[in-house]
Motif scaffolding. Structure first.
Motif, PDB file in Angstrom:
ATOM      1  N   ALA A   1     -61.083  21.701  44.848  1.00 50.57           N
ATOM      2  CA  ALA A   1     -60.713  20.425  44.547  1.00 50.57           C
ATOM      3  C   ALA A   1     -59.287  20.338  44.319  1.00 50.57           C
ATOM      4  N   ASP A   2     -59.093  19.187  44.809  1.00 52.13           N
ATOM      5  CA  ASP A   2     -57.492  19.022  44.725  1.00 52.13           C
ATOM      6  C   ASP A   2     -56.865  18.478  43.115  1.00 52.13           C
ATOM      7  N   THR A   3     -57.409  19.032  42.070  1.00 53.70           N
ATOM      8  CA  THR A   3     -56.979  18.511  40.934  1.00 53.70           C
ATOM      9  C   THR A   3     -55.515  18.975  40.820  1.00 53.70           C
ATOM     10  N   ASP A   4     -54.816  19.872  41.358  1.00 61.05           N
ATOM     11  CA  ASP A   4     -53.639  20.300  41.133  1.00 61.05           C
ATOM     12  C   ASP A   4     -52.713  19.136  41.394  1.00 61.05           C
ATOM     13  N   ASP A   5     -53.036  18.573  42.574  1.00 59.02           N
ATOM     14  CA  ASP A   5     -51.989  17.410  43.190  1.00 59.02           C
ATOM     15  C   ASP A   5     -52.217  16.059  42.283  1.00 59.02           C
ATOM     16  N   LEU A   6     -53.496  15.770  41.873  1.00 62.03           N
ATOM     17  CA  LEU A   6     -53.669  14.628  40.928  1.00 62.03           C
ATOM     18  C   LEU A   6     -52.853  14.981  39.651  1.00 62.03           C
ATOM     19  N   MET A   7     -52.651  15.885  39.195  1.00 55.03           N
ATOM     20  CA  MET A   7     -52.225  16.425  37.765  1.00 55.03           C
ATOM     21  C   MET A   7     -50.694  16.095  38.133  1.00 55.03           C
ATOM     22  N   VAL A   8     -50.190  16.638  39.214  1.00 59.19           N
ATOM     23  CA  VAL A   8     -48.772  16.393  39.527  1.00 59.19           C
ATOM     24  C   VAL A   8     -48.555  14.814  39.671  1.00 59.19           C
ATOM     25  N   GLU A   9     -49.459  14.143  40.280  1.00 54.62           N
ATOM     26  CA  GLU A   9     -49.110  12.595  40.375  1.00 54.62           C
ATOM     27  C   GLU A   9     -49.111  11.941  39.018  1.00 54.62           C
ATOM     28  N   LYS A  10     -50.213  12.202  38.075  1.00 61.19           N
ATOM     29  CA  LYS A  10     -50.241  11.846  36.712  1.00 61.19           C
ATOM     30  C   LYS A  10     -48.944  11.987  36.067  1.00 61.19           C
ATOM     31  N   THR A  11     -48.463  13.369  35.978  1.00 57.06           N
ATOM     32  CA  THR A  11     -47.348  13.659  35.286  1.00 57.06           C
ATOM     33  C   THR A  11     -46.149  12.998  35.967  1.00 57.06           C
ATOM     34  N   ALA A  12     -46.028  12.832  37.081  1.00 53.89           N
ATOM     35  CA  ALA A  12     -44.832  12.162  37.618  1.00 53.89           C
ATOM     36  C   ALA A  12     -44.855  10.565  37.272  1.00 53.89           C
ATOM     37  N   ARG A  13     -45.837  10.223  37.060  1.00 61.28           N
ATOM     38  CA  ARG A  13     -45.964   8.599  36.696  1.00 61.28           C
ATOM     39  C   ARG A  13     -45.539   8.743  35.262  1.00 61.28           C
ATOM     40  N   PHE A  14     -46.201   9.608  34.608  1.00 57.27           N
ATOM     41  CA  PHE A  14     -45.808   9.617  33.193  1.00 57.27           C
ATOM     42  C   PHE A  14     -44.341   9.878  32.779  1.00 57.27           C
ATOM     43  N   LEU A  15     -43.918  10.595  33.735  1.00 54.03           N
ATOM     44  CA  LEU A  15     -42.254  11.060  33.477  1.00 54.03           C
ATOM     45  C   LEU A  15     -41.356   9.839  34.023  1.00 54.03           C
ATOM     46  N   SER A  16     -41.780   9.097  34.638  1.00 49.53           N
ATOM     47  CA  SER A  16     -41.122   7.999  35.686  1.00 49.53           C
ATOM     48  C   SER A  16     -39.973   7.235  34.683  1.00 49.53           C
ATOM     49  N   PRO A  17     -40.424   6.654  33.479  1.00 49.18           N
ATOM     50  CA  PRO A  17     -39.629   6.046  32.661  1.00 49.18           C
ATOM     51  C   PRO A  17     -38.234   7.170  32.308  1.00 49.18           C
ATOM     52  N   LEU A  18     -38.383   8.386  32.236  1.00 44.67           N
ATOM     53  CA  LEU A  18     -37.360   9.395  32.029  1.00 44.67           C
ATOM     54  C   LEU A  18     -36.505   9.675  33.326  1.00 44.67           C
ATOM     55  N   LEU A  19     -37.225   9.664  34.298  1.00 42.73           N
ATOM     56  CA  LEU A  19     -36.640  10.022  35.738  1.00 42.73           C
ATOM     57  C   LEU A  19     -36.499   9.040  36.714  1.00 42.73           C
ATOM     58  N   PHE A  20     -36.426   7.595  36.018  1.00 48.89           N
ATOM     59  CA  PHE A  20     -36.027   6.417  37.093  1.00 48.89           C
ATOM     60  C   PHE A  20     -34.956   6.706  38.158  1.00 48.89           C
TER      61      PHE A  20
ATOM     62  N   PHE B   1     -68.802  18.766  39.056  1.00 52.88           N
ATOM     63  CA  PHE B   1     -68.108  18.903  40.341  1.00 52.88           C
ATOM     64  C   PHE B   1     -69.098  19.163  41.394  1.00 52.88           C
ATOM     65  N   ILE B   2     -70.128  20.092  41.073  1.00 52.10           N
ATOM     66  CA  ILE B   2     -71.066  20.594  41.915  1.00 52.10           C
ATOM     67  C   ILE B   2     -72.137  19.151  42.430  1.00 52.10           C
ATOM     68  N   GLU B   3     -72.247  18.528  41.245  1.00 57.15           N
ATOM     69  CA  GLU B   3     -73.144  17.367  41.546  1.00 57.15           C
ATOM     70  C   GLU B   3     -72.534  16.290  42.534  1.00 57.15           C
ATOM     71  N   GLN B   4     -71.244  16.100  42.154  1.00 57.23           N
ATOM     72  CA  GLN B   4     -70.541  15.009  42.934  1.00 57.23           C
ATOM     73  C   GLN B   4     -70.447  15.647  44.366  1.00 57.23           C
ATOM     74  N   MET B   5     -70.154  16.839  44.658  1.00 58.95           N
ATOM     75  CA  MET B   5     -69.892  17.467  45.871  1.00 58.95           C
ATOM     76  C   MET B   5     -71.363  17.924  46.615  1.00 58.95           C
ATOM     77  N   GLU B   6     -72.442  17.618  45.933  1.00 60.03           N
ATOM     78  CA  GLU B   6     -73.764  17.920  46.420  1.00 60.03           C
ATOM     79  C   GLU B   6     -73.703  19.160  46.910  1.00 60.03           C
ATOM     80  N   LEU B   7     -73.421  20.179  46.022  1.00 58.55           N
ATOM     81  CA  LEU B   7     -73.394  21.613  46.325  1.00 58.55           C
ATOM     82  C   LEU B   7     -74.734  22.397  45.847  1.00 58.55           C
TER      83      LEU B   7
END
Length: 224
Positions: free
Chosen positions: A20-39, A128-134
């Motif tokens: 699962a691509d959870t790492d990139d999702l975490m990066v996106e959320k963190t970047a959005r959270f920090l955007s006011p400080l890194l505008f 995860f297993i259920e959503q991916m039908e594994l």
């Protein structure tokens, strides 16, 4: 030591950053959270900063989880989390699979029994297993609550090997972090590191990975 495909009789997969691509999702959320400080920085620079920040925090976080596991407080931690957030109120996350992963697992399952070993709790692992039908693709799965100790200890791989009736040394552990590689090595299993998560090739090889590939989909060609 080079990977020996002839030894492999079962394959174990991590979830986060591997299936699962959870790492990139975490990066996106963190970047959005920090955007006011890194505008003052462009969006791409914010993403790079967020990724470096998460990678820097990953080792201390893993160390804390391992410490809780080692001193026997991990069960208390999970019980506490279940009380704070009752099972009925816990939302199932919308997982973002690595492209092509489900198809790859279906093909691999024709030749090997497959299992998941995750440091997530049972609720999230099952979601995860259920959503991916594994369910029909996997022979078994282990969460952080399945065995007394979780990765990087060998116990989850020992447990999976017992369920699949193979030797731990006949298992292949596939993951994106040094924790996955260390778990495999502690169980005398072979290991493959993937670069689809936070792990970098140099650290995965230093941890003892027998091979490092771009993502799980490359396993089909490697094991052919």
């Amino acid at each position: 030591m080079p990977l020996d495909p002839t030894r492999i009789k079962a394959i174990c997969f991590d979830i986060d950053g591997t299936l699962a691509d959870t790492d990139d999702l975490m990066v996106e959320k963190t970047a959005r959270f920090l955007s006011p400080l890194l505008f003052v920085f462009p969006p791409l620079s914010r993403q790079k900063f967020a990724r470096k920040l998460i990678m820097a925090l990953e080792t201390p976080a893993n160390t804390l989880l391992i410490l809780l596991d080692r001193i026997g407080l991990d069960e208390w931690f999970f019980r506490l989390s279940h009380k704070v957030i009752p099972q009925s109120n816990r939302k199932k996350p919308l997982w973002k699979p690595i492209p092509g992963v489900r198809e790859t697992l279906i093909e691999l399952a024709k030749r090997y029994p497959l299992a998941i070993i995750s440091v997530r709790d049972a609720h999230l692992t099952q979601s995860f297993i259920e959503q991916m039908e594994l369910s029909s693709v996997l022979k078994c799965w282990a969460s952080a609550e399945t065995t007394r100790h979780t990765k990087p200890f060998a116990e989850p791989i020992w447990w999976v090997a017992e369920q699949l009736e193979v030797s731990p040394s006949e298992c292949l552990m596939v993951g994106d972090t040094t924790v996955d590689i260390q778990a495999g090595k502690n169980a005398s299993a072979q290991t493959v590191g993937v670069l689809s998560g936070f792990g970098e090739e140099s650290e995965l090889r230093a941890a003892g990975a027998d091979e490092v590939i771009e993502d799980v989909n490359r396993l089909l060609k490697m094991l052919k």
